[in-house]
Write an enzyme that holds these catalytic residues in place. Structure first.
Site, short mmCIF file in Angstrom:
data_model
loop_
_atom_site.label_atom_id
_atom_site.label_comp_id
_atom_site.label_asym_id
_atom_site.label_seq_id
_atom_site.Cartn_x
_atom_site.Cartn_y
_atom_site.Cartn_z
N GLU A 132 0.83 -1.22 0.00
CA GLU A 132 0.00 0.00 0.00
C GLU A 132 0.86 1.27 0.00
O GLU A 132 0.49 2.28 -0.61
CB GLU A 132 -0.92 -0.05 1.23
CG GLU A 132 -1.48 1.26 1.72
CD GLU A 132 -2.70 1.71 0.96
OE1 GLU A 132 -2.71 1.55 -0.27
OE2 GLU A 132 -3.61 2.25 1.59
N THR A 185 -4.30 9.68 -3.56
CA THR A 185 -4.12 9.81 -2.11
C THR A 185 -2.86 10.62 -1.79
O THR A 185 -2.88 11.46 -0.89
CB THR A 185 -4.02 8.41 -1.46
OG1 THR A 185 -5.25 7.74 -1.71
CG2 THR A 185 -3.79 8.48 0.03
N1 HSE Z 1 -6.19 7.81 5.90
C1 HSE Z 1 -5.81 7.91 4.51
C2 HSE Z 1 -5.95 9.36 4.07
C3 HSE Z 1 -6.68 7.03 3.68
O1 HSE Z 1 -6.99 9.95 4.38
O2 HSE Z 1 -5.03 9.89 3.44
C4 HSE Z 1 -6.41 7.11 2.21
O3 HSE Z 1 -7.31 6.28 1.50
#
Ligand code: HSE
Length: 311
Positions: A132, A185
């Site tokens: 990931e 992301t």
């Molecule tokens: N916690 C992470 C973010 C999840 O919000 O960047 C990304 O899918």
């Protein structure tokens, strides 16, 4: 090894859940990625085919999240097997629904099953996180952990990793709208900065505690009140056209809480029954249609199973 082939699926997940940035997530039943690993006469690990990704994902096994997770498992066992991987992407790339996490989990889970389970699920978590990390360029387990364990997961600590499985109410329904745009992301993390004001912290940890209390006491109204975010939502809302209008439409249609799913653009809303959940979905879709953006609507209970062997 008594099998020469395995096929697994791993589910889409919703992380952050409003207040739990990087520490909370849950698995859904809406869609799953599928990964096949087959023994091959060719040496080493290779990717035979990736479908459903619009040609966006790499065939290099070191930079693909799924094969990176498989390689991490093989490396720790000092194994160099001839293996061919087929990846079928169902979870949209850059959707906010844990797409890269699902592929990483599917890879780690599949190779572990094929090898006769040398690792526990807890041990597999680190291999999936390795995979990931390539996609998000950060270490966070709030998609990977619920994808691997199923259910609703709180990450109390990353070092050492300490997961707490929370049992959500059975009648907690989740509506998801996935507007057909992409948010990376890694980009959505860059805009957050590195610090938060004390006042935001106070509100955030109040909500985190209350959300956990709401889940444990099966109080969906309390869960809904606590799905708030002072950290990521104020900055990421701008990445999703008409985000606050969509959220208001959900709340006016009876949602108990609504927020961005992971880093977006998917948005989730909780409710107490399936009928309301679909009404919420319709109301959200109506808003995004004003922007001429296509969207998909899903309704799901929380998925307690995580990845499954399907072939
Ligand atoms: N916690 C992470 C973010 C999840 O919000 O960047 C990304 O899918």
């Amino acid at each position: 090894m008594n099998k020469s082939f395995i096929k697994v699926s791993a589910p889409a997940t919703i992380s952050n859940v409003g207040c739990g940035f990087d520490v909370m997530g849950f698995a859904t039943n809406i869609i799953s990625d599928e990964v096949t690993i087959a023994l091959s006469n060719r040496k080493g690990l290779s990717i035979k085919k990736i479908s459903g990704d619009g040609n966006k994902l790499p065939y290099n096994v070191e930079t693909n999240t799924c094969t990176k997770a498989i390689l991490s498992v093989l490396k720790s066992l000092k194994l160099n097997l001839g293996l061919e991987v087929t990846i079928s992407k169902k979870i949209g790339f850059g959707s906010g629904l844990g797409s890269s996490a699902a592929s990483a989990v599917a890879g780690a889970f599949a190779i572990n099953e094929l090898l006769g389970r040398p690792f526990t699920k807890y041990e597999l978590l680190n291999f999936a996180i390795e995979g990931e990390r390539i996609a998000s360029q950060a270490t966070h387990a709030d998609n990977v952990a619920p994808c691997l364990f199923g259910g609703f997961i709180l990450i109390r600590s990353y070092n050492p990793i300490d997961l707490i499985e929370l049992e959500p109410p059975k009648n907690l329904f989740c509506t998801v709208i996935h507007p057909q745009i992409e948010i990376k992301t890694s980009e959505a993390r860059k805009i957050l900065g590195r610090t938060i004001p004390l006042k935001a912290g106070v509100a955030q940890w109040g909500n985190v505690g209350a959300l956990v209390a709401g889940i444990l006491s099966k109080d969906i109204n309390l869960i809904g009140r606590s799905v708030q975010d002072e950290v990521a939502e104020p900055k990421r809302a701008a990445l999703i056209p008409r985000y606050y209008e969509i959220k208001n439409a959900a709340l006016e249609s009876g949602a108990n809480g609504c927020n961005i799913s992971g880093s977006g653009p998917a948005i989730f809303a909780f409710s107490k029954n399936e009928n309301t959940a679909w009404q919420i979905g319709k109301a959200m879709k109506k808003v995004i249609e004003k922007e001429k953006i296509k969207s998909k609507i899903y309704v799901s209970r929380i998925n307690k199973n995580g990845p499954r062997v399907i072939g």
